[in-house]
Motif scaffolding. Sequence first.
Motif, short mmCIF file in Angstrom:
data_model
loop_
_atom_site.label_atom_id
_atom_site.label_comp_id
_atom_site.label_asym_id
_atom_site.label_seq_id
_atom_site.Cartn_x
_atom_site.Cartn_y
_atom_site.Cartn_z
N VAL A 156 2.35 -5.18 13.80
CA VAL A 156 1.92 -4.52 15.04
C VAL A 156 2.93 -3.45 15.44
CG1 VAL A 156 1.39 -4.86 17.48
CG2 VAL A 156 0.64 -6.55 15.78
N SER A 157 4.24 -3.78 15.38
CA SER A 157 5.25 -2.79 15.76
C SER A 157 6.62 -3.20 15.26
CB SER A 157 5.29 -2.61 17.28
OG SER A 157 5.78 -3.79 17.89
N THR A 158 7.47 -2.18 15.07
CA THR A 158 8.89 -2.39 14.81
C THR A 158 9.67 -1.38 15.65
OG1 THR A 158 8.97 -0.89 12.91
CG2 THR A 158 8.49 -3.21 12.45
N ASP A 159 10.98 -1.55 15.69
CA ASP A 159 11.84 -0.72 16.53
C ASP A 159 11.98 0.72 16.01
OD1 ASP A 159 12.30 -2.84 18.17
OD2 ASP A 159 14.38 -3.16 17.57
N PRO A 160 12.29 1.64 16.93
CA PRO A 160 12.66 2.99 16.51
C PRO A 160 14.06 2.97 15.89
CG PRO A 160 12.88 2.77 18.88
CD PRO A 160 12.29 1.48 18.38
N ASP A 161 14.53 4.12 15.42
CA ASP A 161 15.84 4.26 14.82
C ASP A 161 16.90 3.54 15.65
OD1 ASP A 161 18.10 5.14 13.45
OD2 ASP A 161 17.46 7.23 13.38
N PRO A 162 17.68 2.64 15.09
CA PRO A 162 17.98 2.42 13.69
C PRO A 162 16.99 1.52 12.96
CG PRO A 162 19.41 1.02 14.97
CD PRO A 162 18.59 1.83 15.95
N GLY A 163 15.92 1.12 13.60
CA GLY A 163 14.85 0.39 12.93
C GLY A 163 15.03 -1.11 12.90
N GLN B 173 9.55 2.15 13.62
CA GLN B 173 8.32 2.38 14.39
C GLN B 173 7.10 2.25 13.50
OE1 GLN B 173 9.41 6.24 16.19
NE2 GLN B 173 9.30 5.20 18.17
N ALA B 174 7.14 1.26 12.62
CA ALA B 174 6.07 1.07 11.65
C ALA B 174 5.02 0.12 12.20
CB ALA B 174 6.64 0.52 10.34
N CYS B 175 3.80 0.30 11.72
CA CYS B 175 2.71 -0.61 12.03
C CYS B 175 1.67 -0.50 10.93
CB CYS B 175 2.10 -0.32 13.40
SG CYS B 175 1.33 1.29 13.54
N SER B 176 0.89 -1.55 10.78
CA SER B 176 -0.20 -1.51 9.80
C SER B 176 -1.26 -0.55 10.28
CB SER B 176 -0.81 -2.91 9.66
OG SER B 176 0.14 -3.83 9.18
N PRO B 177 -1.96 0.09 9.35
CA PRO B 177 -3.07 0.97 9.77
C PRO B 177 -4.12 0.17 10.55
CG PRO B 177 -2.56 1.25 7.43
CD PRO B 177 -1.77 0.07 7.91
N PRO B 178 -4.87 0.83 11.41
CA PRO B 178 -5.91 0.13 12.17
C PRO B 178 -6.85 -0.63 11.23
CG PRO B 178 -5.69 2.39 12.94
CD PRO B 178 -4.84 2.27 11.70
N ASP B 179 -7.19 -1.84 11.61
CA ASP B 179 -8.10 -2.70 10.85
C ASP B 179 -7.59 -3.11 9.47
OD1 ASP B 179 -9.98 -2.64 12.96
OD2 ASP B 179 -10.75 -0.72 12.22
N PHE B 180 -6.30 -2.85 9.17
CA PHE B 180 -5.73 -3.28 7.89
C PHE B 180 -5.04 -4.62 8.07
CE2 PHE B 180 -2.14 -3.84 5.05
CZ PHE B 180 -2.75 -3.69 3.81
N TRP B 181 -5.31 -5.54 7.15
CA TRP B 181 -4.66 -6.85 7.15
C TRP B 181 -4.09 -7.10 5.75
CZ3 TRP B 181 -4.37 -10.09 11.38
CH2 TRP B 181 -5.15 -9.74 12.49
N PRO C 145 0.80 -1.22 0.00
CA PRO C 145 0.00 0.00 0.00
C PRO C 145 0.84 1.28 0.00
CG PRO C 145 -0.52 -1.37 1.93
CD PRO C 145 0.55 -2.06 1.15
N GLY C 146 2.01 1.26 0.62
CA GLY C 146 2.88 2.42 0.62
C GLY C 146 3.37 2.75 -0.78
N ALA D 290 10.32 7.88 11.25
CA ALA D 290 9.46 7.15 12.20
C ALA D 290 8.08 6.96 11.59
CB ALA D 290 9.37 7.92 13.51
N GLY D 291 7.57 5.73 11.74
CA GLY D 291 6.25 5.39 11.22
C GLY D 291 6.27 4.92 9.78
#
Length: 176
Positions: free
Chosen positions: A155-162, A101-109, A27-28, A78-79
């Motif tokens: 759901v989540s990933t790390d902040p910088d350096p990612g 710091q990425a995550c899928s949008p709410p309700d997106f699968w 989607p990105g 970030a994000g």
Amino acid sequence: MAEAQLQQFLEKVRQLNGFIDLSEIDPGLRQELTDCSTHQAVVALARSRGFEIGQRWGEKTPAAPDPPNLLTQACPAAGEERSEVLLKLSSWRLERIHSCQACSPPDFWYDQAEHEWVVLLQGSAQIQLEGEDRPRELCQGDSLLISAHRRHRLVSTDPDPGSIWLALFWHQACEG
């Protein structure tokens, strides 16, 4: 049409099809493609993802740059998440994905037509598979096989350096 020209034409079609396939599952990328206002911007975006779609018949293929170090590239904002096609054949592709710091949008699968195997090279992440009570916690060195059409979300990933992933995608049934 000479055989060499036919091969150049077929390779351009393969590159275009690969870029289209990627834009349909990312989607990105689809949004970045929507935001392009010129042909040159589309060609540059495709090139940034490992596809060469701007070459005309008869032009020489540009020399491939040295492969980048998978762990030393700049972290996305970030994000955000950045995908790069490293290798691609007609039956599979290998991508480097860098998440911050990425995550899928709410309700997106994600519901991909391809199988996906990921290995986390750096950082940590949580992936939720539909039907499971809790997200999978992944850390450096962990891998996960996601079968085609297995709905999942980041759901989540790390902040910088990612968090840095290698992701292998293919269509054929898994043998095992």
